[in-house]
Design an enzyme around this catalytic site. Structure first.
Site, PDB file in Angstrom:
ATOM      1  N   PRO A  10       0.716  -1.275  -0.031  1.00 30.28           N
ATOM      2  CA  PRO A  10      -0.084  -0.052   0.102  1.00 30.28           C
ATOM      3  C   PRO A  10       0.967   1.174   0.056  1.00 30.28           C
ATOM      4  CG  PRO A  10      -0.321  -1.057   2.087  1.00 30.28           C
ATOM      5  CD  PRO A  10       0.411  -2.185   1.142  1.00 30.28           C
ATOM      6  N   ASN A  11       0.401   2.316  -0.864  1.00 30.73           N
ATOM      7  CA  ASN A  11       0.818   3.617  -0.957  1.00 30.73           C
ATOM      8  C   ASN A  11       2.147   3.839  -1.685  1.00 30.73           C
ATOM      9  OD1 ASN A  11      -1.051   5.034   0.553  1.00 30.73           O
ATOM     10  ND2 ASN A  11      -0.268   3.863   2.478  1.00 30.73           N
ATOM     11  N   ARG A  13       5.189  12.377  -2.884  1.00 30.83           N
ATOM     12  CA  ARG A  13       5.279  13.133  -1.531  1.00 30.83           C
ATOM     13  C   ARG A  13       6.179  12.651  -1.072  1.00 30.83           C
ATOM     14  NH1 ARG A  13       0.208  14.840   0.869  1.00 30.83           N
ATOM     15  NH2 ARG A  13       1.560  15.565   2.667  1.00 30.83           N
ATOM     16  N   TYR A  45      11.394   8.909   0.883  1.00 27.49           N
ATOM     17  CA  TYR A  45      11.172   7.971  -0.076  1.00 27.49           C
ATOM     18  C   TYR A  45      12.236   8.248  -1.500  1.00 27.49           C
ATOM     19  CZ  TYR A  45       7.770   6.296   3.134  1.00 27.49           C
ATOM     20  OH  TYR A  45       6.907   5.796   4.352  1.00 27.49           O
ATOM     21  N   ASN A  94       7.952  -5.493  -0.707  1.00 28.27           N
ATOM     22  CA  ASN A  94       7.983  -4.246   0.244  1.00 28.27           C
ATOM     23  C   ASN A  94       6.415  -4.276   0.752  1.00 28.27           C
ATOM     24  OD1 ASN A  94       7.771  -1.925   1.785  1.00 28.27           O
ATOM     25  ND2 ASN A  94       8.809  -1.041   0.051  1.00 28.27           N
ATOM     26  N   ALA A 150       2.995  -0.506   5.053  1.00 24.85           N
ATOM     27  CA  ALA A 150       2.701  -0.413   6.244  1.00 24.85           C
ATOM     28  C   ALA A 150       2.272  -1.886   6.928  1.00 24.85           C
ATOM     29  CB  ALA A 150       1.574   0.516   6.573  1.00 24.85           C
ATOM     30  N   GLU A 165      12.505  -9.607   1.980  1.00 24.16           N
ATOM     31  CA  GLU A 165      11.713  -8.301   2.228  1.00 24.16           C
ATOM     32  C   GLU A 165      12.677  -6.858   2.033  1.00 24.16           C
ATOM     33  OE1 GLU A 165       9.372  -8.519   6.000  1.00 24.16           O
ATOM     34  OE2 GLU A 165       9.955  -6.122   6.564  1.00 24.16           O
ATOM     35  N   HIS A 172      12.777  -2.312   2.489  1.00 25.14           N
ATOM     36  CA  HIS A 172      11.975  -1.092   2.756  1.00 25.14           C
ATOM     37  C   HIS A 172      13.336  -0.186   2.223  1.00 25.14           C
ATOM     38  CE1 HIS A 172       8.932  -2.937   5.025  1.00 25.14           C
ATOM     39  NE2 HIS A 172       9.930  -3.858   5.497  1.00 25.14           N
ATOM     40  N   ARG A 192      12.975   5.364  12.274  1.00 22.35           N
ATOM     41  CA  ARG A 192      11.638   6.051  12.226  1.00 22.35           C
ATOM     42  C   ARG A 192      10.781   5.885  13.284  1.00 22.35           C
ATOM     43  NH1 ARG A 192       9.115   5.317   6.493  1.00 22.35           N
ATOM     44  NH2 ARG A 192       8.091   7.396   7.231  1.00 22.35           N
TER      45      ARG A 192
HETATM   46  O1  CA2 Z   1      10.394   2.246   3.705  1.00 22.08           O
HETATM   47  C1  CA2 Z   1       9.513   1.520   3.021  1.00 22.08           C
HETATM   48  O2  CA2 Z   1       9.521   1.124   2.158  1.00 22.08           O
HETATM   49  C2  CA2 Z   1       8.141   1.605   3.753  1.00 22.08           C
HETATM   50  O3  CA2 Z   1       7.886  -0.146   3.768  1.00 22.08           O
HETATM   51  C3  CA2 Z   1       7.205   2.183   3.071  1.00 22.08           C
HETATM   52  C4  CA2 Z   1       5.790   2.126   3.644  1.00 22.08           C
HETATM   53  C5  CA2 Z   1       5.821   2.431   5.148  1.00 22.08           C
HETATM   54  O4  CA2 Z   1       4.654   2.579   5.544  1.00 22.08           O
HETATM   55  C6  CA2 Z   1       6.785   1.518   5.825  1.00 22.08           C
HETATM   56  O5  CA2 Z   1       6.759   1.890   7.081  1.00 22.08           O
HETATM   57  C7  CA2 Z   1       8.224   1.874   5.106  1.00 22.08           C
HETATM   58  C8  CA2 Z   1       4.954   3.609   3.206  1.00 22.08           C
HETATM   59  C9  CA2 Z   1       4.932   3.446   1.482  1.00 22.08           C
HETATM   60  C10 CA2 Z   1       5.066   4.744   0.843  1.00 22.08           C
HETATM   61  O6  CA2 Z   1       4.199   5.768   1.422  1.00 22.08           O
HETATM   62  C11 CA2 Z   1       4.267   7.170   0.856  1.00 22.08           C
HETATM   63  C12 CA2 Z   1       3.803   8.251   1.489  1.00 22.08           C
HETATM   64  C13 CA2 Z   1       3.855   9.242   0.957  1.00 22.08           C
HETATM   65  C14 CA2 Z   1       4.593   9.510  -0.208  1.00 22.08           C
HETATM   66  C15 CA2 Z   1       4.997   8.515  -1.138  1.00 22.08           C
HETATM   67  C16 CA2 Z   1       4.871   7.132  -0.485  1.00 22.08           C
END
Ligand code: CA2
Length: 145
Positions: A9-10, A17, A22, A73, A76, A97, A99, A106
């Site tokens: 997700p995301n 963003r 990221y 990956n 969340a 896995e 990240h 974090r």
């Molecule tokens: O660091 C990573 O790859 C994560 O898996 C990314 C996830 C986060 O929930 C994990 O804790 C760590 C989030 C995905 C991306 O979220 C975004 C938020 C805002 C802008 C772009 C991507």
């Protein structure tokens, strides 16, 4: 060798963003970069992203017999999805896995991964490069079998 990259997700929001966390590249950039990498290593690569837990679980189940390795990956879901953990544990395909960010630097809730204990390994904090290293690890493991 057939490899699957799953993004949770995301991750389809990459580059739009939070570039400080990221980076500024998009999911499409990542997948294109990994296709080039796979090509150099004579691997067949499929990439899939979903914001839905069940779709990721279906991909993991369907990977049995279709892929020799998976990079995931879970986004969340990493921190709380016992369903994804069980799906990884239920297949014989090795799963790495990854990240993009260093989850240990974090917020507290990101320090836990419920999925890492059933994965072959975990790579964090190396940006997109972590996915290449994970693919390489799977490739080396497969060659050594
Ligand atoms: O660091 C990573 O790859 C994560 O898996 C990314 C996830 C986060 O929930 C994990 O804790 C760590 C989030 C995905 C991306 O979220 C975004 C938020 C805002 C802008 C772009 C991507």
């Amino acid at each position: 060798m057939r490899l699957l990259v799953l993004n949770g997700p995301n991750l389809n929001r990459l580059g739009l963003r939070e570039p400080a966390v990221y980076g500024s590249q998009t999911l499409q950039d990542l997948e294109a970069q990994l296709q080039v990498f796979a090509g150099k290593h004579s691997c067949e690569l499929t990439c899939f992203q979903s914001n839905h837990e069940g779709e990721l679980i279906d991909q993991l189940h369907d990977a049995e017999g279709s892929y020799e390795g998976i990079v995931i990956n879970p986004g969340a879901f990493t921190h709380y999805s016992y369903a994804i953990r069980d799906a990884i544990a239920s297949i014989s395909v090795p799963v790495m896995e990854v990240h993009i960010s260093n989850i240990h630097k974090r917020e507290e809730f990101r320090h836990t991964s419920v999925t890492a204990p059933v994965a072959v390994g975990q790579i964090v904090g190396l940006g997109f490069y972590g996915y290449e290293l994970a693919l390489l690890a799977l490739l080396n493991q497969y060659k050594g079998e």
